[in-house]
Write a protein that holds these residues in place. Structure first.
Motif, PDB file in Angstrom:
ATOM      1  N   ARG A  59       0.864  -0.955   0.033  1.00 12.10           N
ATOM      2  CA  ARG A  59       0.033  -0.096  -0.018  1.00 12.10           C
ATOM      3  C   ARG A  59       0.892   1.085   0.012  1.00 12.10           C
ATOM      4  O   ARG A  59       1.422   1.508   1.145  1.00 12.10           O
ATOM      5  N   PHE A  65      -8.200   3.927  -1.993  1.00 10.00           N
ATOM      6  CA  PHE A  65      -7.517   2.762  -2.647  1.00 10.00           C
ATOM      7  C   PHE A  65      -7.657   2.991  -4.065  1.00 10.00           C
ATOM      8  O   PHE A  65      -7.480   1.799  -4.787  1.00 10.00           O
ATOM      9  N   THR A  92      -3.005  -6.460  -0.419  1.00  3.93           N
ATOM     10  CA  THR A  92      -3.454  -5.354  -1.129  1.00  3.93           C
ATOM     11  C   THR A  92      -4.828  -5.086  -1.572  1.00  3.93           C
ATOM     12  O   THR A  92      -5.513  -6.026  -1.038  1.00  3.93           O
TER      13      THR A  92
END
Length: 247
Positions: A59, A65, A92
């Motif tokens: 990340r 995101f 992820t």
């Protein structure tokens, strides 16, 4: 018996979690950001000093995101580094502008991680439609989904977690967010297969000299003389509760 994954921020936390009985570790940096990719030094150190499975998070920044192509390229480079170190999995998650799984970018992630167990993290809890996301992640071949059931805590979201577990053909549904010893029975009763907990606490810095009034943080209220660590007693107690025979 449910598997216990502990979220660890750094090598000391990871070693503590292993010694206390954790089954697997999610390795991160930056606890106040909710977890960012660990440094190369931490990754190497944990790989050499921890024997249970460790899945580093990939990340590149805090916040949402939805990643640019440049950010994806950084993530793919990090994945290559993690893969070449021999980690068995990674964590992820990538979303598009409409709150769906970004299939194209996630396909690139899956291609970069052959043979690795990929966990789609709590980006899932920000999805517009969790059932569509479940189908898309199944098609992509992710190993598991970490979720709070789209609620502030997994205990509050247990209804959706249970529904996802019943619907899922392949990804393991792992409950996370606020999982603690005092609510483990909720997840055990629901038949949740894997549990994710930080089991963490903040402790005071050993520094005796403290320069008051000067902060290195963008958050002026942040306590820079507090350090995050895994609570070994909490991990051990949760592991004991999960392995206790059902009477």
């Amino acid at each position: 018996m449910a598997l216990l994954e502990i979220c660890c921020y750094g090598m000391t936390c990871a070693i503590t979690a292993e010694q206390a009985g954790a089954d697997r570790i999610e390795l991160c940096s930056a606890p106040k950001e909710g977890g960012l990719t660990p440094s190369a030094g931490v990754l190497k150190g944990v790989r050499h000093n921890v024997t249970i499975p460790v899945h580093p998070i990939v990340r590149p920044r805090g916040g949402d995101f939805c990643y640019s192509q440049a950010e994806l390229n950084t993530m793919l480079d990090d994945i290559a580094f993690i893969r070449d170190l021999g980690f068995p999995g990674l964590v992820t998650g990538i979303l598009n502008e409409d709150g769906g799984v970004d299939r194209q970018k996630m396909q690139a992630v899956m291609r970069a991680a052959p043979g690795m167990a990929v966990t789609f993290h709590r980006a899932f809890d920000m999805c517009a439609n969790p059932m569509i996301a479940l189908e898309e992640l199944t098609d992509l071949g992710v190993a598991r989904i970490l979720t709070s059931g789209q609620q502030a805590s997994a205990e509050q979201g247990i209804s959706l977690i249970t529904e996802l577990k019943h619907r899922s053909r392949a990804p393991i549904i792992m409950a996370g967010a606020g999982v603690r010893l005092n609510n483990l029975e909720t997840f055990i009763a629901a038949g949740v297969d894997e549990l994710h907990s930080s089991a963490g606490r903040y402790t005071s810095s050993p520094m005796r000299y403290r320069h008051a009034g000067v902060s290195m943080s963008a958050d002026a209220s942040a306590d820079e003389y507090a350090r995050y660590e895994v609570d070994a007693e909490s991990v051990a107690a949760m592991k004991a509760a999960l392995t206790r025979p059902v009477s």
